[in-house]
Design an enzyme around this catalytic site. Structure first.
Site, PDB file in Angstrom:
ATOM      1  N   CYS A  53       4.255 -19.433  28.235  1.00 33.27           N
ATOM      2  CA  CYS A  53       3.024 -20.212  28.069  1.00 33.27           C
ATOM      3  C   CYS A  53       2.740 -20.472  26.589  1.00 33.27           C
ATOM      4  O   CYS A  53       2.182 -21.513  26.227  1.00 33.27           O
ATOM      5  CB  CYS A  53       1.850 -19.511  28.745  1.00 33.27           C
ATOM      6  N   HIS A 308      -2.424 -14.504  28.350  1.00 34.83           N
ATOM      7  CA  HIS A 308      -2.020 -15.873  28.686  1.00 34.83           C
ATOM      8  C   HIS A 308      -2.498 -16.813  27.591  1.00 34.83           C
ATOM      9  O   HIS A 308      -3.606 -16.675  27.060  1.00 34.83           O
ATOM     10  CB  HIS A 308      -2.622 -16.268  30.037  1.00 34.83           C
TER      11      HIS A 308
END
EC number: 3.4.19.12
Length: 936
Positions: A53, A308
């Protein structure tokens, strides 16, 4: 809800999913391919390959830098190798060769792809990144920019070659001023981002001020001034000389914790504005240094090692803000940056500070780790960045593949829906024809009908075997798990799915129904009949009209009858071996049957072993004919014995023979008791630890033999067989030698043996069968120790060890030095095939496998634990021989000759350094004791 006991009830068996409204989505598990299509006026996402990510966020930020994208499009590509005429070779897939080509192709797909998201695996693989491990995002940004600049530096076009420096590169100087002479020295340095410390700060401007703050160099940290030629106190600071078009500000959220030795994340709020004026911080005033916020990179999570990454990026062409979260892209409302949701995702903490209030045009974040500012210009951004033709052709080719996939998925969905609708109508129509009115009907398993209506499982052939009785017809008790359907529906089912057997109108078993009714009547009648039989038993039976019945059977006949009726009542569960689809274990049913057979049925308690009437009248009584007829209703198969029936003739003969045997056994017992009075009364027994003076020989039998014999002569000799055999084989090892040493027989093994006087032994040999004679002899020591008393058991085992170098044996008294390691092949012991191995080689921890006891009287004895004492471990070149104490040396030499193929006159024998030469001497006088090792 289905009425399970009613075979006509066809409600609640799974029909609701077919009779309700049609839901097309239930006919397939294929998602709408249009959900994978890019929405109008939106951006394309990137697939997260596991933990990539952080890569996806930077790719989106760089893609929306129009100048960088335009410059990359101008890079020459090797794609021309894949071109054939005016197009790309269809059979070959384009594989970018360099980082620039990968970035080109990704940017082209992000710009013009029809897909909702694309796969960046080629780019990630080219960088050699581990898709399963999250890297440091800030470090990745630095390293990639350095790699990109190095790659583009080889380009001829200056707009391409210098794009990284033009967009991201600024310059500052480390300025050091000597406090003594005032000399100023500068060290120029380029930067691609400013790394700002956020600890102790609340605003971005404070972080920038600290970055440029003056530092004093004093004490040990003094500066060496070249003008003064000595260390002097000085000041040092950073001066910003030039700023790039795109200003990357790294907020140092991930710092090293000295206490734990690991990185940690600083979850403190930092405020920043959408407009940043950098003029107060640069050295040269008067230029244009006003920047506007273009991207905020966010790290969700409280740990530095997990979390994340997402990015909020402003579209430079429309001015609208978008949130890029891997495959998902969300447009912010009202062209405003909204970070509120991102700030709520961090894990709550007691010590966390409250979010400060933010004014118009300012934002606060505890998760932002990088801020990207763009220099404000009056020029409008280029809105017509064209994808080069060769890249557009690659994109068109990928879009064509996507469209083909969409058409294929849509067709598959349509086929599934059409098939589902057709089956829906078919099942619906057939279900409506299932009920059987007055027309012919058949029975089908409820379980099968439920599976037929269950669309999630494939329909199997019909299997009605679980519902059959022992006569292979429909069992009446299975009606509860069956359903009655029309013959029309049954014909369709069997033609389509097969199976069987078909259970028509005539399938119901009449025999089982009749038996069922009989059992039910008897159950209801049992209590009344029990009273009747009890009254009939009180009457005296006259003449020969009665019947013999076992007293035990009469006491429990009611319980037996009830159990028997319950078994017959429950035959439905066992007749087919299955119940509701669960197969019974065959082994279990066999065991249950055996147990049932072993239990005596009614009136079998007066059966003799020959199946006739037993001779003992104490176990039976006469009952009247009326009572017997009542009992026979419940036990029709019970053995019947009228009062005039004679007892078993064979049992009478055996009874007479038994009486004769009893008398014989009494006579034998009395004779043996008289012949061995001391052994019977356990008086005046010899003891090994205190050897009796009046004898040099004692005999051994097992204690078990003595105990069994005492039982026979003392208790009831008429009820048990006489002991006929001594059975000394149980005391011998596999070689035929005694299993115990003299020492062990004086201690722990003394409970397993019985010592016998010589006079008693003579009598035992007359009265019993003796398989092995075991005796212990007391002898005076040999020449080596004449005063020592030795005890030798017969038979016993000794070991003969063959030594090739016999010169050493004569010279050396230590047997350990007499073993030669250089045997010739002919001297080596031949390898024995499997099954003929010497049992001594199978020993473990000095123990050995024991022979089985042959005599039936010693079965119990075999179960006793006979502990084997530590014994000599046989080695290579050694053999075990069975000898006795009164055996001569010459006889031993003959045994050795057979074992080793060495003639007696070639044998040089010694034991413990003493040479054995007198052939006439016995082994006892030569000092050969059990377990001795003789060197050959």
């Amino acid at each position: 809800r289905n009425c399970k006991g009613n075979p006509n009830c066809l409600v609640g068996i799974g029909e609701h999913i077919w009779l309700g409204e049609i839901d097309e989505n239930s006919f397939h598990n294929i998602d709408d391919p249009n959900c994978e299509r890019r929405k109008k006026n939106s951006f394309v996402g990137l697939t997260n390959l596991g933990a990539t990510c952080y890569v996806n966020t930077f790719l989106q930020v760089w893609f929306l830098n129009l100048e960088l994208r335009q410059a990359l499009y101008l890079c020459p590509s090797t794609c021309s190798d894949y071109m054939m005429g005016d197009g790309i070779q269809e059979e070959k897939d384009y594989e970018p060769q360099t980082i620039c080509e990968h970035l080109q192709y990704l940017f082209a797909l992000l710009q013009n792809s029809n897909r909702r998201y694309i796969d960046p695996s080629g780019f990630v693989k080219a960088l050699g990144l581990d898709t399963g491990q999250q890297q440091d995002a800030q470090e990745f940004s630095k390293l990639f920019m350095s790699l990109l600049e190095d790659t583009l530096s080889k380009q001829k076009n200056p707009d391409v070659r210098n794009i990284v420096q033009q967009q991201f590169c600024g310059e500052y100087a480390y300025v050091t001023v000597c406090n003594q002479c005032g000399r100023e020295s500068k060290l120029l340095s380029k930067f691609y981002e400013l790394e700002l410390n956020i600890q102790g700060h609340k605003q971005l401007t404070d972080c920038i001020s600290e970055f440029l703050k003056e530092e004093k160099l004093e004490g040990d940290n003094r500066y060496f001034c070249e003008n003064c030629q000595s260390k002097q106190n000085a000041t040092r600071k950073i001066r910003l000389l030039s700023l790039p078009c795109t200003l990357n500000l790294q907020l140092m959220r991930f710092v090293f914790d000295r206490q734990t030795g690991h990185k940690k994340k600083l979850n403190t709020y930092i405020g920043f504005s959408e407009i940043l004026d950098m003029e107060p911080y640069v050295e040269h005033k008067g230029g244009s240094y006003v920047y506007e916020l273009s991207a905020v990179l966010i790290h969700r999570g409280v740990s530095a090692y997990s979390g994340h990454y997402i990015a909020h990026v402003k579209d430079p062409q429309s001015g609208e803000w978008y949130k890029f979260n891997d495959e998902d892209i969300e447009k912010m409302e009202g062209k405003k940056l909204q970070l509120g949701i991102e700030e709520d995702l961090a894990e709550p903490s007691k010590s966390q500070t409250r979010k400060p209030k933010c004014g118009k045009g300012t934002h606060c974040s505890r998760n932002a780790y990088m801020l990207v500012y763009r220099l404000q210009t009056q020029e409008k951004p280029n809105t017509t960045i064209q994808v080069p033709a060769f890249l557009q052709e690659l994109v068109d080719r990928d879009n064509s593949k996507f469209e083909e996939w969409c058409i294929e998925m849509a067709e598959m969905r349509k086929q599934s829906v059409d098939k589902g609708k057709a089956k829906h109508e078919e099942v619906k129509e057939l279900y409506q024809r299932l009920p059987a009115g007055a027309e012919p009907y058949e029975f089908v398993s409820l379980e099968w009908l439920q599976k037929w209506l269950d669309e999630s499982t494939p329909t199997k052939p019909i299997d009605n075997h679980a519902c059959l009785c022992s006569h292979d017809k429909l069992h009446p008790d299975k009606i509860s798990i069956m359903k009655r359907i029309s013959e029309y529906a049954a014909d369709i089912f069997y033609s389509r799915y097969g199976g069987g057997p078909r259970l028509t109108v005539k399938a119901l078993c009449k025999e089982c129904v009749v038996e069922r009714c009989r059992v039910l009547r008897l159950k209801n009648q049992l209590n009344e009949d029990y009273k009747t039989v009890n009254n009939l038993l009180k009457a005296t039976v006259k003449g020969n009209d009665g019947f013999w019945v076992g007293k035990s059977s009469l006491r429990s006949w009611r319980q037996l009858a009830l159990e028997q009726l319950d078994e017959q009542d429950g035959d439905a569960d066992q007749s087919s071996g299955k119940m509701n689809g669960n197969t019974l274990n065959k082994d279990e049913s066999k065991e249950e049957r055996k147990e049932e057979e072993e239990e005596l049925n009614f009136n079998e308690d007066i059966l003799c072993p020959h199946g006739e009437l037993c001779i003992s009248e104490n176990e039976r009584r006469l009952v009247s004919k009326e009572a017997w007829s009542k009992l026979q209703q419940y036990f029709p198969k019970a053995p019947e014995f009228p009062s005039y029936k004679e007892c078993c003739s064979q049992c009478k003969i055996l009874e007479r023979e038994g009486e004769e045997n009893e008398a014989l056994h009494k006579m034998i017992a009395n004779e043996q008791k008289t012949s061995l009075p001391n052994l019977f009364q356990d008086k005046n027994r010899p003891c090994l630890s205190n050897w009796p003076e009046d004898t040099d020989v004692l005999y051994i039998v097992s204690q078990f033999f003595v105990e069994e014999w005492r039982k026979f002569v003392s208790r009831k000799p008429t009820r048990c067989s006489p002991v006929s055999s001594v059975g000394n084989s149980a005391l011998l090892c596999p070689h035929g030698g005694l299993m115990f040493t003299f020492a062990s027989m004086t201690k722990e093994d003394s409970k397993l043996i019985a010592l016998i006087w010589p006079s008693e032994w003579q009598m035992i040999q007359k009265l019993f069968v003796v398989d092995h004679v075991i005796k212990i002899m007391r002898t005076e020591g040999g020449d080596a120790n004449p005063s020592e008393t030795q005890y030798i058991s017969e038979p016993t085992t000794i070991y003969v060890h063959k030594v090739v170098d016999n010169k050493k044996v004569m010279k050396d008294s230590a047997p350990e030095l007499n073993v030669s390691s250089s045997e010739t092949e002919e001297d080596k012991e031949e390898a024995k095939p499997d099954g003929e191995k010497d049992p001594d080689f199978n020993q473990s921890n000095g123990g050995t496998k024991r022979q089985k006891i042959s005599h039936q009287n010693y079965i119990a004895y075999q179960k006793q634990v006979i502990r084997r004492s530590m014994r000599h471990r046989k080695v290579r070149g050694e053999k075990a021989l069975l000898v006795s104490a009164n055996q001569t040396l010459k006889e031993l030499k003959i045994q050795i000759m057979h074992a080793f193929s060495v003639a007696p006159f070639d044998q040089n024998l010694s034991i413990d350094g003493k040479i054995l030469s007198d052939d006439c001497a016995t082994l006892g006088t030569l000092g050969v004791i059990p377990e001795s090792v003789i060197l050959l």
